[in-house]
Design a protein around this motif. Structure first.
Motif, PDB file in Angstrom:
ATOM      1  N   ARG A 157      27.010  60.283  83.773  1.00  0.00           N
ATOM      2  CA  ARG A 157      27.801  61.481  83.517  1.00  0.00           C
ATOM      3  C   ARG A 157      28.266  61.555  82.069  1.00  0.00           C
ATOM      4  O   ARG A 157      28.262  62.606  81.454  1.00  0.00           O
ATOM      5  N   GLY A 208      32.493  51.177  82.740  1.00  0.00           N
ATOM      6  CA  GLY A 208      32.074  52.327  83.553  1.00  0.00           C
ATOM      7  C   GLY A 208      30.945  51.937  84.484  1.00  0.00           C
ATOM      8  O   GLY A 208      30.126  51.074  84.153  1.00  0.00           O
ATOM      9  N   ASN A 209      30.892  52.572  85.675  1.00  0.00           N
ATOM     10  CA  ASN A 209      29.799  52.248  86.593  1.00  0.00           C
ATOM     11  C   ASN A 209      28.585  53.150  86.345  1.00  0.00           C
ATOM     12  O   ASN A 209      28.610  54.012  85.464  1.00  0.00           O
ATOM     13  N   LEU A 244      27.143  55.717  87.822  1.00  0.00           N
ATOM     14  CA  LEU A 244      27.311  57.172  87.830  1.00  0.00           C
ATOM     15  C   LEU A 244      28.087  57.658  86.613  1.00  0.00           C
ATOM     16  O   LEU A 244      27.767  58.684  86.022  1.00  0.00           O
ATOM     17  N   GLN A 245      29.104  56.884  86.251  1.00  0.00           N
ATOM     18  CA  GLN A 245      29.886  57.285  85.081  1.00  0.00           C
ATOM     19  C   GLN A 245      29.070  57.219  83.801  1.00  0.00           C
ATOM     20  O   GLN A 245      29.209  58.059  82.925  1.00  0.00           O
TER      21      GLN A 245
END
Ligand SMILES: Nc1ncnc2c1ncn2[C@@H]1O[C@H](COP(=O)(O)OP(=O)(O)OP(=O)(O)O)[C@@H](O)[C@H]1O
Ligand SMILES: [Mg+2]
Lengths: 711, 252
Positions: A364, A357-358, A360-361
């Motif tokens: 989130r 996941g990056n 932002l992910q």
């Protein structure tokens, strides 16, 4: 409790270390080089401390102790000299030479420091209590004089106190027609009226007073909004019949709007101020430090002071109040939020990173779900605080009940003032209850069964629509107008310019310093006085001590209610009562602060007593100890750490409050600030604000350090 | 094939967790990593998917140099390597479904994923993986309402969402009862045997190593001190790995 255990663990470790060091020393005495070294220090350290206090301790590697001693000596000397030249505090004549006797406790403090350095060199310490006493004598003597404490005035002007108290308990809600005019109908009058009514006698004519309309609202005319245009086709801006909101409703709206805006704005800011997030972003460290510093500066300036700045920008009114509250609240919330982000469980973050996941992910999916409950509960807490601030922001910003209170005081309408006070108390007590109930529910964070029924969907929609309606209504009555933000007042440009070129002339600095010291001393006396009175009462308000029999349960409920009622009113609103009693000045302000201190400290202390662990009590009782011994060994050790930490917390609050107490005639730096702003002397006002920021930030830092060390 | 060459990791505080580790793993192996607490097992596994930056050395995986990858490349590699954690590392307050779904994040476009919008294919994939670990009926409960063993199964389902070629398992059963330990390791064994997923798993108990691993390496103070079949670990080897005072114990 846990921190107590931890610190005890630490102490144990330290004593073990000391033991080990002793053994080491014995071993090393055989080493011929060691003895002179040790002896040398034994002589040098006290001498160093005699010349520069604290330096001996520093040489002996007790840096923290040394620095503290040095700074305390510096501050005390400054205060004694300053107090003598400004107020002739402690003046005595020694052989024709005028000086202050306060140099004596200071000299004793100095000697204590020399003794301490010597004792440290032989692995002992001087009792810190002595140092505290010497410092306290100096501090309290000066505080007594600069805050203009006049105990005799409390007595000689007791009649005034009685008058004002009678007025305060008989607020102007109902009026009676008597001798050709209406006058306030207090409790006695209402009692008589009801009595006569029951007996069937003739009754005087009563009416709800104008005051109630001012506070709560009345039927009158309002300006049409887009709302009326949409539903009734009336042009925006036309005066139409409608409900004129009272100052209290306006206050509630200010608090609500500020909470909503500040929550929305604080969330992004809090990510910028979270260490664990920013260290993942290139250049994030720099942003982190800048944002952190900014938050501390903004927080150090009280909401009311922000109000002064904002009215120059957008003009007087509720909108200014909303902005002032929002600004302060963003800083406070962002700090709490960011600490919450820093304390999340790093496990899920690692796991989401491991799935590819990056950034932002990760935020989130791993960060946001974890922080929701604590964010919500902080927002609710802040709502409570904002509602309280909203009741006083009107003192400068011109919106809400504070403005109304200021007006009533100006015309000496103490019964109108009382009506406002009681109304505020009811609202704040309700807000406090709702907020803490929700907070508890949120922090329990029980897993809920997923609720996907039609009814629950309808309910959600009803909530959303209601929420939007309340939001629009509040938006209207607080006169929020974003256009005004881009259309600043005529002197705003000058204010910005003047704030970067502060007036640091000798005379201004001397005046500001004087008021600042008064302010700090007010907070000191108020905290001490409030806490001293609160301690006995807090035992009465502890359920585990008084909640038992029927009679003592009454005591419990009464003390609790007194705390809650007194706590619901801001210190700034109390000042008027004390001004009436003891006259305008720092003494009145200090007493007002002491009242709120009494109430909050009383509540917190009683909760600390309720939270003590009964295990140790049983254990001590089991050894056959008597009641006094039980209290000394099982109760006191448990309540001292929370008491201390609440005292420090209250001290932080009082410092901030003391900076604004002057707006209502309570003396201190607020008065200076208000008059500089009033006369558009922004250079000087800027100096005052800078002084407040520096002093509050320094004291905050100190209390944080003290908390770390002792609590 | 995964080749680890001269891998060194020195933490910023100066701790040398790995001091030049060399070994390789063939595709389809179940490699157990054993060693005392602090010997560097977690550090080694986390270097393989770059959760920890190695100080020096190379990790080659089918001719891709993992240690040389940057930014997006790292994420592209990570999404093919599933990871299972000792503390499960689930988001406790999120639903089981969301936790499982988060395993897919490396494959989906960012924006829809921020709004929790996933393709039907991915939703079916999540349902299948939950069924695979026997938790299809728990999809919508919160993760913290599950037992430890169930939570670890969610952790495995999350790793499966990545359709991994390798699974790194860092003491996946150390927080669980011995009985549950077998159930979890059986899932890993099944994935290894049926889907050919290479498994690197650090373990504490030797009999678990004997039972599940096809090969083992042992770390001691950041160096490989044993490499071979689990059955080759005799008493002498054991003392070498765990020190003179260690005793062999069995768990059922
Ligand atoms: N973030 C860190 N910073 C500094 N030192 C670390 C860090 N993480 C681990 N270490 C140290 O590196 C060494 C190896 O740690 P590692 O966690 O890899 O061992 P391990 O074999 O997984 O142990 P365990 O069985 O306890 O999980 C230990 O000495 C540990 O203290
Ligand atoms: Mg580990």
């Amino acid at each position: 409790m846990r921190s107590l255990k931890r610190s005890m663990g630490k102490m144990l470790n330290e004593s073990k270390l000391a033991e080990m060091r002793c053994e080491e020393r014995e071993l090393m005495t055989s080493n011929s080089q060691y003895i002179p070294e040790q002896k040398k220090k034994r002589v040098i350290a006290p001498i160093l401390s005699l010349v520069i206090p604290g330096s001996g301790q520093m040489v002996l590697k007790k840096t923290w102790r040394g620095v503290t001693v040095f700074i305390v000596t510096l501050i005390l000397s400054f205060l004694v000299q300053w107090g003598f030249s400004n107020f002739a505090i402690g003046e005595i004549a020694v052989g024709g030479l005028k000086t202050s006797w306060l140099w004596i406790p200071l000299a004793l403090f100095w000697l204590w420091n020399v003794l301490d350095a010597y004792l440290l060199s032989i692995q002992k310490t001087a009792p810190p209590l002595l140092a505290f006493i010497f410092a306290a004598v100096v501090l309290y003597t000066i505080a007594w004089v600069v805050t203009d404490v006049n105990l005799d005035r409390l007595v000689t002007r007791f009649d005034a106190a009685k008058t004002v108290m009678t007025k305060v308990v008989n607020p102007d809600y109902i009026q009676v027609y008597k001798d050709g005019k209406f006058e306030v109908c207090g409790w006695n009058c209402i009692g008589d009226y009801l009595d006569a009514k029951i007996k069937g006698e003739s009754v005087p004519h009563l009416r709800v007073s104008e005051n109630v309309g001012d506070i709560f609202g009345r039927q009158g005319t309002v300006t049409a909004t887009w709302w009326d245009k949409l539903f009734r086709g009336i042009r925006v801006g036309v005066r139409i019949p409608g409900f004129e909101t009272g100052k209290l409703i306006e206050t509630i709206a200010i608090g609500l709007m500020a909470t909503i805006f500040s929550t929305i704005l604080a969330i992004p800011v809090s990510f910028l101020a979270a260490h664990n997030i920013m260290s993942h972003v290139p250049g994030g460290k720099v942003v982190y430090y800048i944002v952190r510093t900014l938050l501390n500066v903004v927080r150090a300036v009280d909401t009311v002071v922000w109000g002064l700045l904002i009215i120059v920008w957008v003009g007087l009114g509720s909108f200014a109040g909303v902005i002032a509250l929002t600004i302060h609240s963003i800083a406070a919330l962002a700090k709490l939020y960011s600490e919450e982000i820093e304390h999340i469980d790093p496990g899920p973050v690692e796991a989401i990173e491991a799935t590819g996941g990056n950034f932002l992910q990760v935020i989130r999916y791993a960060v946001i779900p974890q922080i929701i409950p604590s964010f919500l509960s902080y927002t609710l807490l802040r709502w409570d605080i904002n509602m309280r601030s909203a009741t006083v922001i009107g003192f400068v910003a011109g919106g809400g009940i504070g403005f109304f209170v200021l007006e009533t005081i100006r015309i000496g309408g103490y019964q109108q003032y009382a009506a406002a006070l009681w109304a505020v108390a009811v609202v704040i007590i309700l807000v406090d209850m709702i907020s803490s109930k929700w907070r508890n529910k949120i922090l329990e964070d029980k897993p809920k069964a997923p609720d996907k029924t039609t009814w629950s969907r309808i309910r959600t929609w009803i909530y959303i629509i209601l929420g939007l309606a309340v939001f629009t209504y509040c938006w209207n009555i607080t006169g929020i107008n974003p256009k005004n933000l881009f259309n600043p007042g005529v002197t705003f440009g000058r204010l910005l310019k003047d704030f970067v070129s502060l007036d640091l002339s000798q005379s201004v600095l001397a005046g500001v310093t004087k008021q600042m010291i008064t302010t700090v001393m007010q907070a000191l006396l108020a905290t001490t006085l409030g806490a001293l009175v609160a301690i006995p009462f807090s035992f009465l308000a502890a359920k585990n001590l008084t909640g038992k029999s029927k009679f003592s349960a009454w005591i419990y409920h009464i003390t609790r209610s007194i705390f809650n009622i007194l706590r619901s009113i801001e210190a700034l609103l109390y000042v008027a009562i004390f001004v009436y009693w003891v006259g305008i000045g720092p003494f009145a302000g200090m007493l007002a602060l002491a009242i709120t201190t009494f109430a909050l400290i009383g509540k917190l202390f009683s909760e600390a007593i309720e939270n003590i662990d009964t295990g140790p009590i049983e254990a001590v009782n089991a050894t056959g100890a008597n009641k006094l011994q039980m209290i000394m060994y099982a109760v006191v050790p448990q309540i001292v750490p929370p008491f201390l930490s609440y005292l420090i917390y209250q001290w932080d609050i009082n410092i901030r409050m003391a900076t604004i107490i002057g707006f209502a005639g309570g003396g201190g730096i607020g008065l200076t600030l208000n008059s500089y702003f009033g006369s558009l002397q922004y250079h000087k006002a800027g100096t005052v604000v800078a002084m407040i920021v520096i002093v509050v930030a320094l004291l905050d830092f100190t209390s944080a350090k003290i908390r770390e060390k002792f609590v | 094939m995964l080749i680890v060459k001269d891998l060194v990791k020195t933490y910023p505080n100066g701790t040398q967790a790995l001091k030049g580790v060399n070994f390789q793993v063939d595709d389809g192996e179940f490699l157990a990593v054993i060693g005392l607490s602090g010997s560097g097992k977690s550090t080694l596994l986390r270097c393989i998917n770059r959760l920890i930056e190695p100080t020096s050395g190379t990790i080659l995986w089918n001719d891709i140099d993992i240690t040389a990858a940057k930014g997006k490349e790292i994420r592209m590699i990570r999404r093919q390597i599933g990871m299972v954690f000792q503390q499960f590392n689930l988001v406790k307050r999120s639903s089981v479904y969301n936790n499982v779904m988060s395993g897919r994040l490396g494959y989906v476009p960012t924006f829809p994923s921020l709004l929790q919008s996933f393709s039907r294919e991915d939703r079916e994939r999540a349902a299948n993986n939950l069924a695979m670990v026997g938790l299809e009926d728990k999809a919508h409960v919160r993760a913290d309402s599950l037992s430890g063993g169930q939570q670890q199964r969610v952790g495995i389902a999350r790793a499966l969402m990545q359709e991994p070629k390798i699974i790194l398992a860092d003491e996946p059963v150390a927080s669980l009862d011995p009985v549950l330990a077998h159930s979890i390791l059986k899932y890993l064994e099944q994935l290894n045997k049926e889907r050919g997923i290479t498994v690197l798993c650090s373990l504490h108990f030797l009999d678990l190593v004997h039972r599940y691993a096809t090969r083992a390496i042992a770390l001691k103070d950041g160096l490989v001190v044993f490499e071979g079949l689990p059955s080759e670990i005799d008493d002498a080897q054991f003392k070498e790995i765990y020190g003179q005072d260690a005793e062999r114990i069995e768990i059922s």
